[in-house]
Design a protein around this motif. Structure first.
Motif, PDB file in Angstrom:
ATOM      1  N   LEU A  80       0.487  -1.284   0.456  1.00 57.26           N
ATOM      2  CA  LEU A  80      -0.162   0.015   0.128  1.00 57.26           C
ATOM      3  C   LEU A  80       1.593   1.246   0.563  1.00 57.26           C
ATOM      4  CD1 LEU A  80      -2.747  -0.839   2.462  1.00 57.26           C
ATOM      5  CD2 LEU A  80      -3.463  -0.638   0.181  1.00 57.26           C
ATOM      6  N   LEU A  81       2.232   1.535   1.084  1.00 54.89           N
ATOM      7  CA  LEU A  81       3.001   2.242   1.218  1.00 54.89           C
ATOM      8  C   LEU A  81       4.064   2.552   0.343  1.00 54.89           C
ATOM      9  CD1 LEU A  81       1.451   2.513   4.586  1.00 54.89           C
ATOM     10  CD2 LEU A  81       0.340   4.148   2.346  1.00 54.89           C
ATOM     11  N   HIS A  82       4.596   1.841   0.617  1.00 51.15           N
ATOM     12  CA  HIS A  82       5.789   1.991   0.029  1.00 51.15           C
ATOM     13  C   HIS A  82       6.676   2.704  -1.340  1.00 51.15           C
ATOM     14  CE1 HIS A  82       7.436  -0.533   3.830  1.00 51.15           C
ATOM     15  NE2 HIS A  82       7.029  -0.125   3.543  1.00 51.15           N
ATOM     16  N   HIS A  83       5.347   1.989  -2.227  1.00 51.01           N
ATOM     17  CA  HIS A  83       6.636   2.577  -3.363  1.00 51.01           C
ATOM     18  C   HIS A  83       6.073   4.568  -3.509  1.00 51.01           C
ATOM     19  CE1 HIS A  83       1.787   2.396  -3.390  1.00 51.01           C
ATOM     20  NE2 HIS A  83       1.940   3.330  -4.442  1.00 51.01           N
ATOM     21  N   PHE A  84       5.408   5.210  -2.286  1.00 50.57           N
ATOM     22  CA  PHE A  84       5.388   6.724  -2.573  1.00 50.57           C
ATOM     23  C   PHE A  84       6.505   7.259  -1.569  1.00 50.57           C
ATOM     24  CE2 PHE A  84       0.728   4.973  -1.840  1.00 50.57           C
ATOM     25  CZ  PHE A  84       0.423   6.353  -2.941  1.00 50.57           C
ATOM     26  N   TYR A  85       7.849   6.330  -0.841  1.00 50.75           N
ATOM     27  CA  TYR A  85       8.347   7.354  -0.815  1.00 50.75           C
ATOM     28  C   TYR A  85       9.540   7.517  -1.652  1.00 50.75           C
ATOM     29  CZ  TYR A  85       5.998   5.581   3.091  1.00 50.75           C
ATOM     30  OH  TYR A  85       4.754   5.336   3.911  1.00 50.75           O
ATOM     31  N   GLU A  86      10.129   8.461  -1.633  1.00 52.79           N
ATOM     32  CA  GLU A  86      11.111   8.995  -2.038  1.00 52.79           C
ATOM     33  C   GLU A  86      12.814   9.809  -1.339  1.00 52.79           C
ATOM     34  OE1 GLU A  86      13.148  10.337  -6.470  1.00 52.79           O
ATOM     35  OE2 GLU A  86      12.186   8.402  -6.464  1.00 52.79           O
ATOM     36  N   PRO A  87      13.577   9.584  -1.016  1.00 54.81           N
ATOM     37  CA  PRO A  87      14.328   8.391  -0.279  1.00 54.81           C
ATOM     38  C   PRO A  87      13.187   7.467   0.169  1.00 54.81           C
ATOM     39  CG  PRO A  87      15.535   9.185   0.857  1.00 54.81           C
ATOM     40  CD  PRO A  87      14.277  10.678  -0.370  1.00 54.81           C
ATOM     41  N   PHE A  88      13.658   6.511   0.823  1.00 56.42           N
ATOM     42  CA  PHE A  88      13.146   5.066   1.518  1.00 56.42           C
ATOM     43  C   PHE A  88      13.107   6.056   2.532  1.00 56.42           C
ATOM     44  CE2 PHE A  88      11.959   1.986   4.693  1.00 56.42           C
ATOM     45  CZ  PHE A  88      10.286   1.165   3.304  1.00 56.42           C
ATOM     46  N   PRO A  89      12.033   6.330   3.990  1.00 57.50           N
ATOM     47  CA  PRO A  89      12.326   6.699   5.392  1.00 57.50           C
ATOM     48  C   PRO A  89      12.956   5.558   6.338  1.00 57.50           C
ATOM     49  CG  PRO A  89       9.794   6.208   4.771  1.00 57.50           C
ATOM     50  CD  PRO A  89      10.605   5.767   3.687  1.00 57.50           C
ATOM     51  N   VAL A  90      13.656   6.527   7.245  1.00 56.29           N
ATOM     52  CA  VAL A  90      14.438   6.332   8.326  1.00 56.29           C
ATOM     53  C   VAL A  90      13.567   6.014  10.125  1.00 56.29           C
ATOM     54  CG1 VAL A  90      15.969   6.637  10.191  1.00 56.29           C
ATOM     55  CG2 VAL A  90      16.670   7.212   7.543  1.00 56.29           C
ATOM     56  N   VAL A  91      13.460   5.034  10.212  1.00 55.30           N
ATOM     57  CA  VAL A  91      12.733   4.333  10.982  1.00 55.30           C
ATOM     58  C   VAL A  91      13.574   4.400  12.255  1.00 55.30           C
ATOM     59  CG1 VAL A  91      11.063   2.756  11.688  1.00 55.30           C
ATOM     60  CG2 VAL A  91      10.821   3.817   9.434  1.00 55.30           C
ATOM     61  N   GLU A  92      12.665   4.934  14.074  1.00 55.59           N
ATOM     62  CA  GLU A  92      13.635   5.381  14.780  1.00 55.59           C
ATOM     63  C   GLU A  92      12.521   5.133  16.233  1.00 55.59           C
ATOM     64  OE1 GLU A  92      17.311   8.418  14.335  1.00 55.59           O
ATOM     65  OE2 GLU A  92      15.640   9.463  14.257  1.00 55.59           O
ATOM     66  N   HIS A  93      12.973   4.858  17.096  1.00 53.03           N
ATOM     67  CA  HIS A  93      12.707   4.389  18.383  1.00 53.03           C
ATOM     68  C   HIS A  93      13.006   4.764  19.467  1.00 53.03           C
ATOM     69  CE1 HIS A  93      12.498   0.718  15.658  1.00 53.03           C
ATOM     70  NE2 HIS A  93      10.383   0.937  15.888  1.00 53.03           N
ATOM     71  N   TYR A  94      12.112   5.254  20.467  1.00 51.01           N
ATOM     72  CA  TYR A  94      12.039   5.888  21.807  1.00 51.01           C
ATOM     73  C   TYR A  94      11.796   5.909  22.610  1.00 51.01           C
ATOM     74  CZ  TYR A  94      13.961  10.012  17.921  1.00 51.01           C
ATOM     75  OH  TYR A  94      14.452  10.638  16.925  1.00 51.01           O
ATOM     76  N   SER A  95      12.276   5.580  23.559  1.00 49.55           N
ATOM     77  CA  SER A  95      12.105   5.461  25.111  1.00 49.55           C
ATOM     78  C   SER A  95      11.810   6.774  26.369  1.00 49.55           C
ATOM     79  CB  SER A  95      12.486   4.641  25.650  1.00 49.55           C
ATOM     80  OG  SER A  95      14.106   5.020  26.296  1.00 49.55           O
ATOM     81  N   GLU A  96      10.545   6.416  26.519  1.00 48.36           N
ATOM     82  CA  GLU A  96      10.478   7.865  27.345  1.00 48.36           C
ATOM     83  C   GLU A  96      11.061   8.279  28.239  1.00 48.36           C
ATOM     84  OE1 GLU A  96       6.897   9.898  29.830  1.00 48.36           O
ATOM     85  OE2 GLU A  96       6.403   8.433  29.440  1.00 48.36           O
ATOM     86  N   VAL A  97      11.740   9.185  28.682  1.00 47.45           N
ATOM     87  CA  VAL A  97      12.409  10.338  29.240  1.00 47.45           C
ATOM     88  C   VAL A  97      12.579  10.040  30.756  1.00 47.45           C
ATOM     89  CG1 VAL A  97      14.669  11.382  30.941  1.00 47.45           C
ATOM     90  CG2 VAL A  97      14.581  10.954  28.198  1.00 47.45           C
ATOM     91  N   SER A  98      12.056   9.878  32.127  1.00 47.35           N
ATOM     92  CA  SER A  98      11.475  10.223  33.210  1.00 47.35           C
ATOM     93  C   SER A  98      11.838  12.207  33.384  1.00 47.35           C
ATOM     94  CB  SER A  98      11.625   8.741  34.363  1.00 47.35           C
ATOM     95  OG  SER A  98      11.030   9.586  35.396  1.00 47.35           O
ATOM     96  N   LEU A  99      11.086  12.837  33.318  1.00 49.53           N
ATOM     97  CA  LEU A  99      11.835  13.716  34.607  1.00 49.53           C
ATOM     98  C   LEU A  99      11.733  14.299  35.809  1.00 49.53           C
ATOM     99  CD1 LEU A  99      11.047  16.365  31.338  1.00 49.53           C
ATOM    100  CD2 LEU A  99      12.912  14.929  32.060  1.00 49.53           C
ATOM    101  N   GLY A 100      11.255  13.084  36.703  1.00 46.62           N
ATOM    102  CA  GLY A 100      10.296  12.955  38.127  1.00 46.62           C
ATOM    103  C   GLY A 100      10.446  14.218  38.344  1.00 46.62           C
TER     104      GLY A 100
END
Length: 100
Positions: A78-98
């Motif tokens: 469905l989606l990958h043919h729309f992209y140029e260049p191909f996306p970079v995917v990153e993952h994040y975890s929440e930082v506890s600020l207390g």
């Protein structure tokens, strides 16, 4: 909980088709184990660029459960043919600020 982020560079003039395809693809991702929610944002400065945010229970829910599934193959079609260049995917975890 982890946050997946991807900047999606959509080929010029394909935005309307991309947005319709993404509406269809949203049903796929939202049915996956560990999925919490997602958002898609269009860049105000560059209308061909989108930001995808997806919240998952664990990193593996995305990297293994989704990416190695049959549903991911449908997502790709469905989606990958729309992209140029191909996306970079990153993952994040929440930082506890207390702060409470």
């Amino acid at each position: 909980m982890i946050l997946e982020s991807a900047v999606l560079p959509v080929k010029p003039t394909l935005q309307p088709g991309f947005e319709e395809a993404f509406r269809q693809a949203s049903a796929i991702i939202s049915s996956m184990q560990g999925y919490i929610r997602h958002e898609l944002h269009r860049c105000m400065e560059n209308g061909n660029q989108y930001l995808l945010l997806v919240w998952w229970e664990t990193l593996e829910d995305h990297t293994v459960g989704f990416r190695q599934s049959e549903q991911y193959q449908e997502w790709r079609k469905l989606l990958h043919h729309f992209y140029e260049p191909f996306p970079v995917v990153e993952h994040y975890s929440e930082v506890s600020l207390g702060t409470g």
